[in-house]
Design a protein around this motif. Structure first.
Motif, PDB file in Angstrom:
ATOM      1  N   GLU A 105      41.950  19.464   0.116  1.00 35.34           N
ATOM      2  CA  GLU A 105      41.797  18.310  -0.806  1.00 35.34           C
ATOM      3  C   GLU A 105      41.020  17.545   0.598  1.00 35.34           C
ATOM      4  N   GLN A 106      41.417  17.092   1.547  1.00 38.75           N
ATOM      5  CA  GLN A 106      41.021  15.620   2.024  1.00 38.75           C
ATOM      6  C   GLN A 106      39.263  15.315   2.852  1.00 38.75           C
ATOM      7  N   PRO A 107      38.949  14.566   2.820  1.00 41.23           N
ATOM      8  CA  PRO A 107      37.987  14.359   3.335  1.00 41.23           C
ATOM      9  C   PRO A 107      37.322  15.051   4.421  1.00 41.23           C
ATOM     10  N   ARG A 108      37.004  15.005   5.464  1.00 42.65           N
ATOM     11  CA  ARG A 108      36.417  15.914   6.671  1.00 42.65           C
ATOM     12  C   ARG A 108      36.365  14.141   7.395  1.00 42.65           C
ATOM     13  N   THR A 109      36.975  13.435   7.961  1.00 42.10           N
ATOM     14  CA  THR A 109      37.248  12.718   8.773  1.00 42.10           C
ATOM     15  C   THR A 109      38.153  12.446   9.711  1.00 42.10           C
ATOM     16  N   GLU A 123      46.125  13.827  10.763  1.00 42.67           N
ATOM     17  CA  GLU A 123      46.806  14.162  10.239  1.00 42.67           C
ATOM     18  C   GLU A 123      47.226  15.314  10.230  1.00 42.67           C
ATOM     19  N   GLU A 152      40.578  10.728  11.037  1.00 43.33           N
ATOM     20  CA  GLU A 152      41.757  11.022  10.491  1.00 43.33           C
ATOM     21  C   GLU A 152      42.461  11.080   9.564  1.00 43.33           C
ATOM     22  N   THR A 153      42.015  12.104   9.019  1.00 43.96           N
ATOM     23  CA  THR A 153      42.724  13.721   8.320  1.00 43.96           C
ATOM     24  C   THR A 153      41.896  14.643   9.700  1.00 43.96           C
ATOM     25  N   LYS A 154      42.013  14.872  10.189  1.00 46.61           N
ATOM     26  CA  LYS A 154      41.216  15.494  11.356  1.00 46.61           C
ATOM     27  C   LYS A 154      43.259  15.544  12.288  1.00 46.61           C
ATOM     28  N   TRP A 169      46.785  20.981   1.306  1.00 46.27           N
ATOM     29  CA  TRP A 169      46.455  19.354   0.832  1.00 46.27           C
ATOM     30  C   TRP A 169      45.417  19.742   2.164  1.00 46.27           C
ATOM     31  N   ALA A 170      45.109  20.072   2.857  1.00 45.44           N
ATOM     32  CA  ALA A 170      43.687  19.269   4.067  1.00 45.44           C
ATOM     33  C   ALA A 170      42.731  19.757   3.060  1.00 45.44           C
TER      34      ALA A 170
END
Length: 184
Positions: free
Chosen positions: A73-77, A83, A79-81, A70-71
């Motif tokens: 595929e995510q942007p490095r924001t 989550e 909020e992502t970090k 999942w990580a």
């Protein structure tokens, strides 16, 4: 023993026995007796104690594999970090029995190379919460956020107080660290 099917019951009971008397001192016969099944019934699912541990490891680390996928595929924001840390804490808490086993049976863990896989997971996770061009202090903050979750998971197992409140505090500290690292 919350999990239902026979294979999972075997794993749960084996982990209980390994924790009670150690991996080396636990036999397949004792696992079968605790389950009130024949040794043949146990063999149907697992031929060796190593097979049981490998199955437990696979089941309890699957959420980690899913988190890493999942990580990726995510942007490095920020909020992502954040989550990633929330999901990682859940995976750690779910795998707590395996971590106890690993801590109490370190020689066995080395022989089974389970520890190496955890190290690989840890390093991969760290890549997702750390910026490539971060300062040394921010890299330390990022890795410390992950270590905070690890330490907190173990610390709160035997600490007095409300476990949920403790886990919330652990997560808050980890999130603070990642926010500081991201801000800089």
């Amino acid at each position: 023993m919350a999990r239902g099917n026979t294979r999972q019951r075997i794993q749960d009971v084996a982990l209980e026995l390994f924790a009670e008397q150690g991996y080396e001192k636990t036999s397949l016969r004792e696992i079968a007796e605790r389950l009130d099944v024949t040794k043949a019934a146990l063999y149907y699912h697992f031929k060796t104690k190593e097979d049981i541990i490998a199955g437990i490891f696979e089941d309890l680390t699957r959420p980690m594999d899913e988190l890493l996928a999942w990580a990726a595929e995510q942007p490095r924001t920020l909020e992502t970090k954040q989550e990633i840390l929330r999901r990682y804490q859940k995976a750690l808490l779910a795998a707590a029995p395996l971590f106890r086993f690993m801590h109490e049976n370190q020689a066995t863990v080395r022989d089974l190379s389970i520890g190496l896989t955890f190290k690989e997971h840890f390093l991969a996770l760290n890549e997702f919460v750390q910026e490539p061009d971060s300062s040394v202090k921010d890299r330390v903050r990022s890795v410390s956020a992950i270590f905070t979750l690890h330490a907190g998971t173990f610390f709160t197992q035997n600490a007095e107080g409300d476990p949920e409140e403790q886990q919330e505090a652990v997560l808050e500290v980890a999130l603070d660290l990642i926010q500081q690292a991201h801000r800089a």
